[in-house]
Design a protein around this motif. Structure first.
Motif, PDB file in Angstrom:
ATOM      1  N   TYR A 164     -11.542   8.737  18.381  1.00 56.17           N
ATOM      2  CA  TYR A 164     -11.642   7.339  17.948  1.00 56.17           C
ATOM      3  C   TYR A 164     -11.374   7.236  16.451  1.00 56.17           C
ATOM      4  CZ  TYR A 164     -13.770   2.713  17.389  1.00 56.17           C
ATOM      5  OH  TYR A 164     -13.999   1.397  17.119  1.00 56.17           O
ATOM      6  N   CYS A 165     -10.561   6.248  16.066  1.00 55.04           N
ATOM      7  CA  CYS A 165     -10.303   6.000  14.642  1.00 55.04           C
ATOM      8  C   CYS A 165     -11.206   4.858  14.188  1.00 55.04           C
ATOM      9  CB  CYS A 165      -8.844   5.652  14.387  1.00 55.04           C
ATOM     10  SG  CYS A 165      -8.544   5.159  12.670  1.00 55.04           S
ATOM     11  N   VAL A 166     -12.119   5.156  13.298  1.00 52.96           N
ATOM     12  CA  VAL A 166     -13.084   4.147  12.845  1.00 52.96           C
ATOM     13  C   VAL A 166     -12.369   3.034  12.094  1.00 52.96           C
ATOM     14  CG1 VAL A 166     -15.137   3.746  11.441  1.00 52.96           C
ATOM     15  CG2 VAL A 166     -14.893   5.899  12.700  1.00 52.96           C
ATOM     16  N   SER A 167     -11.381   3.429  11.296  1.00 52.19           N
ATOM     17  CA  SER A 167     -10.665   2.454  10.486  1.00 52.19           C
ATOM     18  C   SER A 167      -9.895   1.454  11.353  1.00 52.19           C
ATOM     19  CB  SER A 167      -9.716   3.180   9.540  1.00 52.19           C
ATOM     20  OG  SER A 167      -8.847   2.274   8.957  1.00 52.19           O
ATOM     21  N   CYS A 168      -9.198   1.958  12.364  1.00 54.47           N
ATOM     22  CA  CYS A 168      -8.407   1.074  13.240  1.00 54.47           C
ATOM     23  C   CYS A 168      -9.261   0.501  14.373  1.00 54.47           C
ATOM     24  CB  CYS A 168      -7.231   1.825  13.841  1.00 54.47           C
ATOM     25  SG  CYS A 168      -6.024   2.330  12.621  1.00 54.47           S
ATOM     26  N   GLU A 169     -10.469   0.993  14.522  1.00 53.38           N
ATOM     27  CA  GLU A 169     -11.339   0.598  15.630  1.00 53.38           C
ATOM     28  C   GLU A 169     -10.628   0.762  16.960  1.00 53.38           C
ATOM     29  OE1 GLU A 169     -13.071  -3.265  14.978  1.00 53.38           O
ATOM     30  OE2 GLU A 169     -13.100  -2.973  12.815  1.00 53.38           O
ATOM     31  N   THR A 178      -1.838   5.426  14.303  1.00 54.11           N
ATOM     32  CA  THR A 178      -1.535   4.198  13.577  1.00 54.11           C
ATOM     33  C   THR A 178      -1.648   4.379  12.062  1.00 54.11           C
ATOM     34  OG1 THR A 178      -2.457   3.011  15.451  1.00 54.11           O
ATOM     35  CG2 THR A 178      -2.048   1.719  13.470  1.00 54.11           C
ATOM     36  N   CYS A 179      -2.782   4.974  11.609  1.00 54.21           N
ATOM     37  CA  CYS A 179      -3.013   5.027  10.160  1.00 54.21           C
ATOM     38  C   CYS A 179      -3.007   6.439   9.606  1.00 54.21           C
ATOM     39  CB  CYS A 179      -4.316   4.321   9.805  1.00 54.21           C
ATOM     40  SG  CYS A 179      -5.775   5.262  10.288  1.00 54.21           S
ATOM     41  N   GLY A 180      -3.038   7.459  10.486  1.00 56.34           N
ATOM     42  CA  GLY A 180      -2.976   8.835  10.014  1.00 56.34           C
ATOM     43  C   GLY A 180      -4.322   9.425   9.610  1.00 56.34           C
TER      44      GLY A 180
HETATM   45 ZN   LIG Z   1      -6.367   4.571  12.388  1.00 55.53          ZN
END
Ligand SMILES: [Zn+2]
Length: 630
Positions: free
Chosen positions: A129-134, A151-153
């Motif tokens: 899970y990417c916390v930044s992109c949720e 998405t954001c790396g």
């Molecule tokens: Zn992300």
């Protein structure tokens, strides 16, 4: 498709509006439109559904970035799709949006039923899970180590969250049974084999809710969850024809099951596995057929400015108009494989098939009739043997055409129509009506009438692909496609009276440029110039390349550099005699590349003359082969 029922329900995938429409979505949509119009031609009642899939985290993020609420954002962007489809004369019956109130309520109704009968249960979903992109990294990318967010790396972390699951595993055997009993479920059939292999390898239950996303259909009875992706999106195919609305029960019963779902090969798994399983659980009939097309490949060639625009349907429309692009997609793209696409190729196809084969035939007919003051063409009392043969050819063609259309192999069906158009051209040419006109008036009218009858029949068959142009063609012949009956078209004797009107050419002819991507008009250094190894060579042999109307294969003698094989797209400009034995200038250090399966080891330099024809670049006097240009 030669079915007993008189209704035809066809769908496209619903498109994700986080970006503008793409040529791939246009292709799916044109395929569905052609199928719908083909059934219209049979007198069937047709329902054609398309729309947009408007929920999910990506939409919420894009809306935030644009400073809008998700709803305002999708309201704006779904208009781009409607605008594009309107430009291409897509005649859909309904445009569904998953944010529609009815869809939302019907999906909740569906979930409630499945929860009630035990097909949906609550458990935990785990993933990276990417916390930044949720957002969770998709299951495809699951690995032992934490992957970077696509998405954001950023680094992702392992998260478990509460989720509702659909009991997909319970349907594994029923699905396999269904595929076995319905080997024609997917066109082309080989795509079903991939699906069967996947199901045989074992199905896991499907997570259908998220607590980490807020932009979605609220899960009934559990406000922390929203419905996730496929449990929302796939149901559009039933909610779009009234599922879940008591008032529309009759309507739903009439249209369901769907006759044809059109889609690209990347989403077949969801349509051939999840969707039938959902429907089995719901107690509804399964769709009759999935038409799964390959990809349009644009990326293989270097992106020039003009080529970059290929992916934008509205740019294509501006450049070529609706009908020629519809035609190109149907005629050039093979359903069962990935097909490359380029601006050059679109122009070549329009020039040869539309402007030359079909457009010129109409022009010649109209011009000749006009020249001999013949505007009305009554059918003759008796037809000659040549005309009867032509009519038999037509019947044979329509029979084969219908078989190919019935299997949704549109590209093959229209290849057959064009083969027949060549036959009409050959007939017209052989009859020499321009010579007959002065001495045998009756024969003259017979030739023109036979030509008009065949053109009219072709117009009806081509109408699903090019509705506007074929309507115009019929107007020029003084006939209408309204109420046309396909069976009558081939079985009835030719007895129409045509009233001709001279008009400008139906299709535009395009100038062809070289195959090379355009070079920006800016300075290069002398050092850059010296990197290009330009050499003089003698063209010793010139031969055709099977299947190519543009290319010659040249064998070129470069002296110390030896003999080289070079492909050159000058066939429509220069004859073998123009080239053979000539000294010309070539780029000798261009990286070898394959063209039509043949390796080309250099490039012939050409320039365009004032008649838009290409001329080779040569030297003023003889020089040694292999001489360097400085
Ligand atoms: Zn992300």
């Amino acid at each position: 498709m030669e079915s007993d029922h008189q209704k035809f329900y066809v769908t496209t995938p619903i498109y994700y509006p986080n970006a503008k429409p793409h040529v791939g979505s246009l292709y799916s949509t044109v395929l569905a439109d052609v199928a719908a119009r083909w059934h219209q031609l049979h007198g069937d009642r047709v329902f054609f559904l398309t729309g947009t899939d408007e929920h999910g985290q990506k939409i919420a993020q894009a809306a935030k970035a644009a400073g809008k609420s998700p709803q305002d954002f999708v309201n704006d962007i779904s208009k781009n799709f409607k605008e594009a489809w309107k430009a291409f004369n897509i005649n859909y019956s309904h445009f569904i949006r998953t944010t529609d109130k009815h869809h939302t309520e019907a999906v909740q109704h569906w979930l409630t039923q499945l929860i009630g009968q035990g097909d949906i249960y609550k458990s935990f979903y785990s993933g990276w899970y990417c916390v930044s992109c949720e957002a969770f990294v998709s299951e495809k990318e699951v690995s032992e180590k934490a992957p970077a967010c696509p998405t954001c790396g950023r680094t992702t972390e392992w998260v478990s969250e509460e989720s509702y699951f659909f009991k997909l595993s319970a349907y594994q055997d029923k699905l396999l049974e269904f595929y076995k009993n319905n080997p024609d479920f997917v066109t082309p059939p080989e795509r079903l084999h991939e699906v069967i292999a996947f199901v045989e390898s074992g199905l896991k239950d499907l997570s259908i809710s998220r607590t980490t996303i807020s932009w979605g259909i609220p899960f009934p009875g559990d406000e922390h969850h929203v419905t996730y992706v496929w449990a929302d999106a796939l149901n559009n195919y039933i909610t779009g024809v009234g599922y879940g609305d008591k008032q529309r029960q009759k309507e739903f019963n009439f249209w369901w099951p769907c006759d044809l779902h059109v889609m690209g090969k990347d989403i077949i798994r969801f349509h051939a596995i999840y969707w039938p399983a959902f429907l089995m659980a719901t107690g509804l009939e399964l769709p009759r057929k999935l038409l799964v097309h390959g990809w349009i490949k644009v990326g293989e060639q270097k992106m020039s400015k003009s080529l970059g625009n290929v992916v934008d349907p509205l740019e294509l429309h501006k450049e070529f108009g609706a009908d020629p692009i519809r035609f190109y997609l149907i005629r050039h793209m093979a359903i069962n494989q990935d097909t490359p696409m380029s601006i050059e190729d679109i122009k070549t196809r329009i020039n040869s098939d539309l402007a030359h084969d079909l457009g010129n035939l109409l022009n010649r007919l109209l011009a000749l009739a006009h020249k001999y003051s013949t505007s009305s063409l009554p059918a003759p009392h008796t037809w000659g043997p040549e005309e009867r043969a032509l009519q038999e050819e037509l019947i044979a063609m329509v029979t084969e055409f219908k078989l190919e259309m019935g299997d949704y192999y549109f590209h093959r069906a229209y290849a057959r129509v064009w083969k027949f158009i060549h036959t009409i051209n050959a007939y017209f040419h052989a009859q020499e009506p321009w010579k007959v006109a002065g001495r045998d008036r009756e024969k003259f009218v017979t030739i023109l009438s036979a030509t008009a009858h065949t053109l009219y029949a072709c117009a009806a068959l081509i109408w699903p692909v090019m509705p506007q142009s074929m309507t115009e063609l019929c107007t020029a012949l003084g006939v209408s496609l309204e109420g046309i009956h396909l069976e009558k078209l081939i079985t009835e004797p030719w007895k129409k009276t045509f009233t001709l009107t001279v008009r400008e050419p139906l299709f535009k002819q395009y100038e062809l440029t070289t195959e090379e991507p355009r070079v920006e008009n800016s300075y290069i250094s002398f050092e850059d110039f010296t990197k290009v190894d330009l050499r003089v060579g003698t063209i010793e042999e010139v031969s055709d390349i099977p299947g190519s109307e543009k290319l010659y294969k040249l064998m070129v003698n470069f002296g110390e550099l030896g003999m080289r094989q070079i492909c050159s797209g000058v066939k429509q400009h220069l004859t073998v005699e123009d080239l053979r034995g000539k000294q010309a200038v070539f780029v000798a250090n261009l990286a070898p590349r394959k063209i039509m399966g043949i390796e080309s080891q250099g490039m012939l330099l050409v320039a365009e003359n004032d008649k838009n024809k290409l001329e080779i670049v040569t030297v003023a006097g003889p020089v040694v082969n292999g001489a360097r240009i400085r």
